[in-house]
Write a protein that holds these residues in place. Structure first.
Motif, PDB file in Angstrom:
ATOM      1  N   LEU A  83      39.415  74.068  28.897  1.00  0.00           N
ATOM      2  CA  LEU A  83      40.311  73.820  27.602  1.00  0.00           C
ATOM      3  C   LEU A  83      40.894  72.405  27.804  1.00  0.00           C
ATOM      4  O   LEU A  83      40.537  71.580  26.782  1.00  0.00           O
ATOM      5  N   THR A  84      41.646  71.942  28.772  1.00  0.00           N
ATOM      6  CA  THR A  84      42.021  70.748  28.899  1.00  0.00           C
ATOM      7  C   THR A  84      41.046  69.733  29.021  1.00  0.00           C
ATOM      8  O   THR A  84      41.374  68.662  28.338  1.00  0.00           O
ATOM      9  N   SER A  85      40.023  70.107  29.413  1.00  0.00           N
ATOM     10  CA  SER A  85      38.879  69.026  29.734  1.00  0.00           C
ATOM     11  C   SER A  85      38.339  68.782  28.352  1.00  0.00           C
ATOM     12  O   SER A  85      38.014  67.580  27.969  1.00  0.00           O
ATOM     13  N   LEU A  86      38.078  69.860  27.788  1.00  0.00           N
ATOM     14  CA  LEU A  86      37.782  69.755  26.237  1.00  0.00           C
ATOM     15  C   LEU A  86      38.594  69.095  25.288  1.00  0.00           C
ATOM     16  O   LEU A  86      38.017  68.024  24.549  1.00  0.00           O
ATOM     17  N   ILE A  87      39.689  69.215  25.200  1.00  0.00           N
ATOM     18  CA  ILE A  87      40.822  68.334  24.358  1.00  0.00           C
ATOM     19  C   ILE A  87      40.747  66.906  24.790  1.00  0.00           C
ATOM     20  O   ILE A  87      40.405  65.999  24.035  1.00  0.00           O
ATOM     21  N   LEU A  88      40.448  66.526  26.097  1.00  0.00           N
ATOM     22  CA  LEU A  88      40.669  65.237  26.659  1.00  0.00           C
ATOM     23  C   LEU A  88      39.260  64.727  26.147  1.00  0.00           C
ATOM     24  O   LEU A  88      39.473  63.465  25.857  1.00  0.00           O
TER      25      LEU A  88
END
Lengths: 271, 314
Positions: B9-14
Motif C-alpha cells: 500500500l505504501t508503495s502504491l501511494i508513493l
C-alpha cells in the motif's frame, strides 16, 4: 539454422535493402506528382500502383522504410543505451538503494500509457521524426533495464563471477566484462522485438500526423492519406499496411528464430 | 500478510505521488501558454494576463500542483480551460464510450484467445498448433488502425452492414453496440494474439508439472487432466495479462477512436493536447496511470493470496 530465422531474416533484409537502395535509386521520383496517373491500380509500370498525386507507391514504400527503420532503430538504441547500464547497475547493487530506485522508476514508467505519452510528447514538442524517436525510445528504457537486471541477477551468484570478485575486480568491471557478454543473446532477441514494436509505434504516430512530416515519406502518413480514398482505390491503403505487416512479421520471426537458435530457454518480455 | 499489505500500500501511494509529479512536470514544461493559445496571436498582453488570472495560471507552479492533487483526492479534477466545464463531468461522459468499448474488445479477445490457446497447447507441434501460432504471429504484426480501415472497407463500404464511424449514444443500445463493433474487433485482434500465446505457453508449462502426471496416473485422460488441473493453474498469468490489457485498452483506443470518430477518452486527450487544455490532459493521464497501478496492485495481491511464498519478496 532454423526456418523461422531464415524467413524472418529474409523479410527483414528485403526491407532493409529496399530502404538502403532508396537512397540512390527508386523506380520513380518520390516527389514527382503525375496527376494524370493518379490512383492507378498495380500494373507493369507501377508495380504497387499510384497514390492520389500519381506518385509511385513502391518508391514511397521504399523511402518510407528508411523512416520507419531509422526511427525504430534509434529508439532501440536509446532503450539499450540507457536501460542496459541501469539494469546492470541495479543488479550489481542488488537490494541497495540504487537497485530500489531504479526498479521503482521502471515500474513507474511501465504504468504510463506509452501511446498517450508518446502523443503528448510529439504534440507538445512538435511533430517530427526526432521527437517520435524520443517518445518511443523512453519506453524502451525500462524494458531493457528490467530485462538486464533480471538476467544479471541470476549470473551474480555463479561461480565464475565469484572467481572474478576474488580476483579483486570491481563490480562495474565485472558487469562490463563478464555479465554483459553473457546477457548479450537476450538483449539481441529483445532488441528485435522492440524494433518491431517501434515500427508499429512510428506508424501509429505518423498516422495521427505526429511522426515524420512531409516531404519525408512515412508508412503511417501514407495510410492516413489513403483513408479517404479507401473506397475508390483500396490498393492505396492496402500496400503501405502490408509493408508494415511484413516488416513487423519479419522482425518478430527473426526474434523468435534467434531465440531458438541462441538459447531456447531465454525468457523474453512481450507486452 | 498484514506487513506485506502495508508495504504494498505504501508503495502504491508513493507510485501515485511520483506519477502525479511526473505528469504535472511533463505537461507544465511544455511550450505554449494556454491563455495566449486560446486568445490567438493578436491578443493584447493585458487580456492574456486577465485570462491567465481567471484560469488560475498566475499562481506559482507548486501551488497549482498542490491544489490539483488535493482537488483530485476529493474527486475534483479541475475545470477545463477550453469548455469551462468540470473535467470530471467530461471524463464521465467519455467513459460511457471508452469503458464499454474496452470491455467489448476484451470480451472478444478472450473469446478468441481461450479456445485458440487451449487447442494450440493440447495439440502441441501438430497442424492446429502451427496454424494458431502462425495466426498469432500475423495478429501481433497487424497495426490495429490499418486493420480498422480494412474492416470499414469491407463491412461499411462494400457490404454496408456496419456504420463506418461516429457514435449515436446509448438511447438506442442496438445502434450503439453496432457502432462499437468494428472498433472492438480492430482492438481485440492483436490483444487476442498476445493472449493466446501467453495461454499456450502457460498451459504447456502447467502440463509438464508433476500434478498432471499424478492426475494421469490416477486414470484421467490427457484432456481431463488438462481441463481439471492444467487450465486452472495456467490461467493465473493469463489473468494478469487480461488485467493489463484492460487498462491498456482504456487509453490504447486513442488511434482507433480517431479512425472511427468515437467520442472516447482517447479522443478527449488528443483534442485537449491540441487545444493546450492542460488540466484535462493532466487529469485524464493521471486517471489512466491510476488504473494501471491499481490493476498491478490487485494482481500482486491476488498472487500473494494464492502463493504465500511471494509475500516475503517485493
Amino acid at each position: 539454422m532454423n526456418r523461422t530465422l531464415i524467413l524472418g531474416a529474409a523479410l527483414s533484409l528485403l526491407f532493409l535493402g529496399g530502404a538502403l537502395l532508396s537512397f540512390v535509386w527508386t523506380p520513380y521520383d518520390t516527389e514527382a506528382m503525375v496527376i494524370a496517373q493518379r490512383l492507378k491500380p498495380p500494373s507493369a509500370a507501377h508495380l504497387l500502383g499510384t497514390d492520389h498525386f500519381g506518385r509511385d507507391i513502391l518508391s514511397l514504400i521504399m523511402a518510407g522504410a528508411r523512416t520507419s527503420i531509422a526511427v525504430a532503430l534509434v529508439a532501440v538504441g536509446i532503450g539499450m543505451g540507457f536501460g542496459v547500464p541501469l539494469g546492470l547497475m541495479a543488479a550489481a547493487r542488488h537490494g541497495g538503494l540504487v537497485d530500489e530506485l531504479i526498479s521503482r522508476a521502471n515500474d513507474l514508467v511501465f504504468a504510463f500509457p506509452s501511446l498517450v505519452i508518446a502523443i503528448l510528447i510529439t504534440a507538445i514538442f512538435g511533430p517530427g521524426a526526432v521527437n517520435a524517436i524520443i517518445a518511443i525510445g523512453i519506453f524502451n528504457i525500462p524494458v531493457f533495464a528490467r530485462l538486464s537486471r533480471g538476467a544479471a541477477l541470476s549470473l551474480w551468484s555463479r561461480d565464475f563471477i565469484l572467481a572474478a570478485r576474488t580476483a579483486g575486480k570491481s563490480k562495474a568491471r565485472i558487469s562490463g566484462e563478464h555479465i554483459l557478454p553473457n546477457i548479450l543473446n537476450l538483449l539481441i532477441v529483445q532488441g528485435t522485438i522492440q524494433f518491431s514494436l517501434g515500427i508499429l509505434a512510428e506508424a501509429g504516430l505518423s498516422y495521427v500526423g505526429l511522426g515524420a512530416q512531409p516531404p519525408v515519406p512515412s508508412w503511417g502518413r501514407m495510410l492516413a492519406d489513403a483513408q479517404t480514398m479507401v473506397a475508390l482505390a483500396p490498393h492505396v491503403a492496402l500496400m503501405p499496411g502490408l509493408a508494415i505487416v511484413f516488416m513487423v512479421l519479419g522482425l518478430n520471426l527473426m526474434g523468435d528464430g534467434l531465440r531458438d537458435a541462441l538459447d531456447p530457454k531465454l525468457k523474453v518480455l512481450r507486452t | 500478510m498484514l506487513v506485506y499489505l502495508t508495504r504494498r500500500l505504501t508503495s502504491l501511494i508513493l507510485s501515485l505521488a511520483a506519477a502525479s509529479l511526473v505528469i504535472f512536470l511533463v505537461v507544465e514544461v511544455a511550450p505554449g501558454d494556454p491563455a495566449s493559445y486560446m486568445l490567438g496571436i493578436n491578443a493584447q498582453p493585458d487580456t492574456v494576463a486577465a485570462l491567465r488570472a481567471e484560469l488560475g495560471l498566475d499562481v506559482p507552479r507548486w501551488q497549482r500542483y498542490l491544489s490539483w492533487v488535493t482537488g483530485m483526492l476529493s474527486g475534483d479534477f479541475g475545470t477545463s480551460y477550453t469548455y469551462r466545464t468540470p473535467v470530471s463531468g467530461m471524463i464521465a461522459d467519455r467513459l460511457w464510450v471508452s469503458l464499454p468499448l474496452a470491455l467489448y474488445a476484451l470480451t472478444l479477445s478472450t473469446l478468441i484467445a481461450l479456445p485458440a490457446g487451449i487447442i494450440a497447447a493440447s495439440r502441441r507441434g501438430r497442424a492446429a498448433d502451427v496454424g494458431v501460432m502462425a495466426a498469432t504471429q500475423l495478429g501481433v504484426a497487424v497495426p490495429n488502425f490499418w486493420f480498422a480501415m480494412l474492416l470499414v472497407l469491407l463491412f461499411a463500404i462494400r457490404l454496408q452492414i456496419m456504420p463506418s464511424g461516429g457514435f449515436p449514444g446509448w438511447e438506442d443500445p442496438v445502434q450503439a453496440m453496432k457502432a462499437l463493433t468494428l472498433p472492438a474487433i480492430a482492438l481485440a485482434l492483436p490483444q487476442a494474439a498476445i493472449l493466446a500465446r501467453v495461454l499456450r505457453s502457460s498451459l504447456i508449462d502447467a502440463l509438464g508439472e508433476d500434478y498432471i502426471r499424478t492426475a494421469r496416473a490416477k486414470g484421467l485422460t490427457r484432456g481431463q487432466a488438462l481441463w481439471r488441473h492444467g487450465l486452472r493453474n495456467a490461467l493465473i498469468p493469463v489473468l494478469t495479462i487480461i488485467g493489463l490489457q484492460f487498462s491498456f485498452l482504456l487509453a490504447g483506443a486513442i488511434i482507433i477512436e480517431q479512425v472511427f470518430y468515437l467520442p472516447g477518452l482517447g479522443r478527449l486527450i488528443f483534442q485537449s493536447i491540441s487545444q493546450r487544455d492542460l488540466i484535462v490532459v493532466e487529469s485524464v493521464v493521471m486517471l489512466l496511470v491510476f488504473a494501471v497501478i491499481l490493476v498491478n496492485f490487485m494482481t500482486d495481491l491476488a498472487y500473494a493470496i494464492v502463493d504465500p511464498r511471494l509475500r516475503r519478496r517485493a
